[in-house]
Design an enzyme around this catalytic site. Structure first.
Site, PDB file in Angstrom:
ATOM      1  N   ARG A   1     -15.258 -18.514   2.471  1.00  0.00           N
ATOM      2  CA  ARG A   1     -14.400 -17.430   2.513  1.00  0.00           C
ATOM      3  C   ARG A   1     -13.073 -17.715   3.009  1.00  0.00           C
ATOM      4  NH1 ARG A   1     -18.080 -11.934   3.752  1.00  0.00           N
ATOM      5  NH2 ARG A   1     -19.550 -12.044   2.226  1.00  0.00           N
TER       6      ARG A   1
ATOM      7  N   GLY B   1     -23.886 -10.137  -7.869  1.00  0.00           N
ATOM      8  CA  GLY B   1     -25.372  -9.829  -8.135  1.00  0.00           C
ATOM      9  C   GLY B   1     -25.741 -10.623  -9.484  1.00  0.00           C
TER      10      GLY B   1
ATOM     11  N   ARG C   1     -15.450 -13.958   9.134  1.00  0.00           N
ATOM     12  CA  ARG C   1     -15.822 -13.443  10.284  1.00  0.00           C
ATOM     13  C   ARG C   1     -15.951 -14.879  11.139  1.00  0.00           C
ATOM     14  NH1 ARG C   1     -18.276  -9.550   7.339  1.00  0.00           N
ATOM     15  NH2 ARG C   1     -20.365 -10.251   7.543  1.00  0.00           N
TER      16      ARG C   1
ATOM     17  N   GLU D   1       3.492 -35.911   4.267  1.00  0.00           N
ATOM     18  CA  GLU D   1       4.329 -37.265   4.523  1.00  0.00           C
ATOM     19  C   GLU D   1       5.358 -36.636   5.542  1.00  0.00           C
ATOM     20  OE1 GLU D   1       3.257 -37.288  -0.164  1.00  0.00           O
ATOM     21  OE2 GLU D   1       3.474 -35.696   1.585  1.00  0.00           O
TER      22      GLU D   1
ATOM     23  N   GLU E   1     -19.326 -14.001  -5.292  1.00  0.00           N
ATOM     24  CA  GLU E   1     -20.627 -13.487  -4.688  1.00  0.00           C
ATOM     25  C   GLU E   1     -21.174 -12.398  -5.374  1.00  0.00           C
ATOM     26  OE1 GLU E   1     -20.484 -13.345  -0.453  1.00  0.00           O
ATOM     27  OE2 GLU E   1     -18.920 -14.825  -0.038  1.00  0.00           O
TER      28      GLU E   1
ATOM     29  N   CYS F   1       9.280 -35.711  -1.152  1.00  0.00           N
ATOM     30  CA  CYS F   1       8.802 -36.668  -0.150  1.00  0.00           C
ATOM     31  C   CYS F   1       9.072 -37.963  -0.188  1.00  0.00           C
ATOM     32  CB  CYS F   1       7.404 -36.512  -0.081  1.00  0.00           C
ATOM     33  SG  CYS F   1       6.824 -35.019   0.615  1.00  0.00           S
TER      34      CYS F   1
ATOM     35  N   TRP G   1     -32.343 -10.627   6.124  1.00  0.00           N
ATOM     36  CA  TRP G   1     -31.786 -11.872   5.516  1.00  0.00           C
ATOM     37  C   TRP G   1     -32.516 -12.512   4.678  1.00  0.00           C
ATOM     38  CZ3 TRP G   1     -26.595 -10.990   5.235  1.00  0.00           C
ATOM     39  CH2 TRP G   1     -25.717 -10.406   6.264  1.00  0.00           C
TER      40      TRP G   1
END
Length: 367
Positions: free
Chosen positions: A184, A294, A207, A52, A292, A84, A170
């Site tokens: 991420r 296993g 990345r 605002e 992430e 605000c 991949w």
């Protein structure tokens, strides 16, 4: 343009703060006068001006008599910035359109009430569903004092996360991997188990261009993290916590010398107590965790009921064989004990499919 269209613009603006405002919520604001947009803004960084205030500062003409569209109820308390509501009242704005009310007990309806007491017209619930989505992480954190946890994994059409040889690069396509780096950037922390570190030696950084690295959390019950791993070697440049049941100071010292920090937790079912870990992360103002893990860590997270949502990337491939699956562990005993998912989004990412779901836990299961 109408109220819905102006609020849609405010929602779009709010998303620009993704990954920059945690543990605050993403908020956007648009100021309209005589049918023209005269100002707009969003909450850009934690500890800086709210949406605002930025919208008011950008006004090309006096906002007196204007309408402000804001995705979240304006704050009415002093925190890192002034209220605000006071700025809106001083500006002479005559109408405030709010997407959704704040869940923070310090605000929760009080901001709207204060505006009304000063003669400002207040309308709420405009594009509420979209505005609620903006604050789902904030809501979990502010209400439960624990981080919002998203479990992410990629698998083949036959449910495998690696071949029978253990090869996994991949499974997903390049577009899916880019999407993961966007996640991420958005989340405060990323969490994996020691098995993932030992197998893949990952960096767990972001990345994407202008992205920020999430805080790294390694679940390592017995402190087996290799001192030569990428995680250990880069702990001074990317904040890294090892969650462990280990209490031996001498064993911890080499990791501390590399810059690693420790969170000591109790053991539960031969694994770390993830609920206790979530409480400690909440105390550290970590509002969101991208899991992430296993198969073993994923099962422990579901079994201990710390996961709120899943993001599953499915590649149009079949590996077959006795390969790893995304969720392992003991599993449930009967179909009625299953952890249920409520999908809310199906999308195509490159050649892959992404299914995003809320996690629904059975009331009959013991965590």
């Amino acid at each position: 343009m109408n109220d819905l269209e102006y609020m849609k613009l405010a929602v779009t603006l709010a998303r620009r703060g993704s990954g920059r405002v945690n543990p605050n919520p993403m908020v956007g604001a648009v100021i309209v006068k005589d049918g023209k947009i005269i100002g707009q803004g969003y909450h850009e960084n934690f500890g800086t001006a709210h949406a605002e205030i930025n919208a008011l500062a950008s006004c090309t003409t006096s906002p007196k008599g204007a309408t402000i569209y804001v995705t979240l109820e304006p704050c009415c308390h002093y925190g890192k910035t002034p209220p605000c509501t006071e700025a809106i009242i001083r500006s002479g704005i005559s109408r405030v359109v709010i997407g959704t009310l704040d869940v923070n007990p310090l605000v929760s309806g009080k901001g709207a009430s204060q505006l009304q007491q000063h003669g400002v017209q207040v309308d709420t619930g405009i594009l509420k569903h979209e505005c609620d989505k903006l604050i789902k992480v904030f809501k979990k954190f502010i209400v439960d004092k624990r981080p919002f946890v998203l479990m992410k994994y990629a698998m083949t059409m036959d449910g495998k996360i690696a071949t029978h040889t253990g090869a996994s690069k991949w499974i997903s396509c390049e577009e899916s991997r880019l999407k993961v780096h966007e996640l991420r950037n958005e989340f405060s922390a990323i969490m994996v188990g020691i098995g993932t570190v030992m197998k893949d030696n990952p960096m767990l950084n972001c990345r994407m261009e202008n992205g920020k690295d999430p805080i790294r959390i390694i679940c390592d019950t017995h402190l087996k993290l290799p001192l030569t791993s990428n995680i250990a070697k880069t702990a001074r440049s990317i904040e890294t916590f090892i969650a462990t049941c280990q209490t031996d100071d001498a064993k911890m010292l080499p990791y501390k010398n590399l810059g690693c920090k420790f969170i000591t937790v109790d053991k539960k079912d031969e694994f770390i107590d993830l609920n206790q870990l979530m409480l400690k992360l909440g105390e550290m103002d970590i509002d969101s965790v991208l899991l992430e893990g296993g198969g073993r860590l994923n099962w422990s997270a579901l079994n201990q009921r710390i996961v709120q949502e899943t993001a599953v990337f499915i590649a149009p491939k079949i590996f077959g064989g006795e390969a790893l699956t995304p969720i392992s562990g003991v599993g449930v005993s009967t179909p009625g004990d299953a952890v249920k998912l409520k999908p809310y989004s199906f999308s195509k990412v490159g050649s892959d499919f992404l299914i995003e779901s809320e996690v629904i836990y059975s009331c009959s299961r013991e965590s």
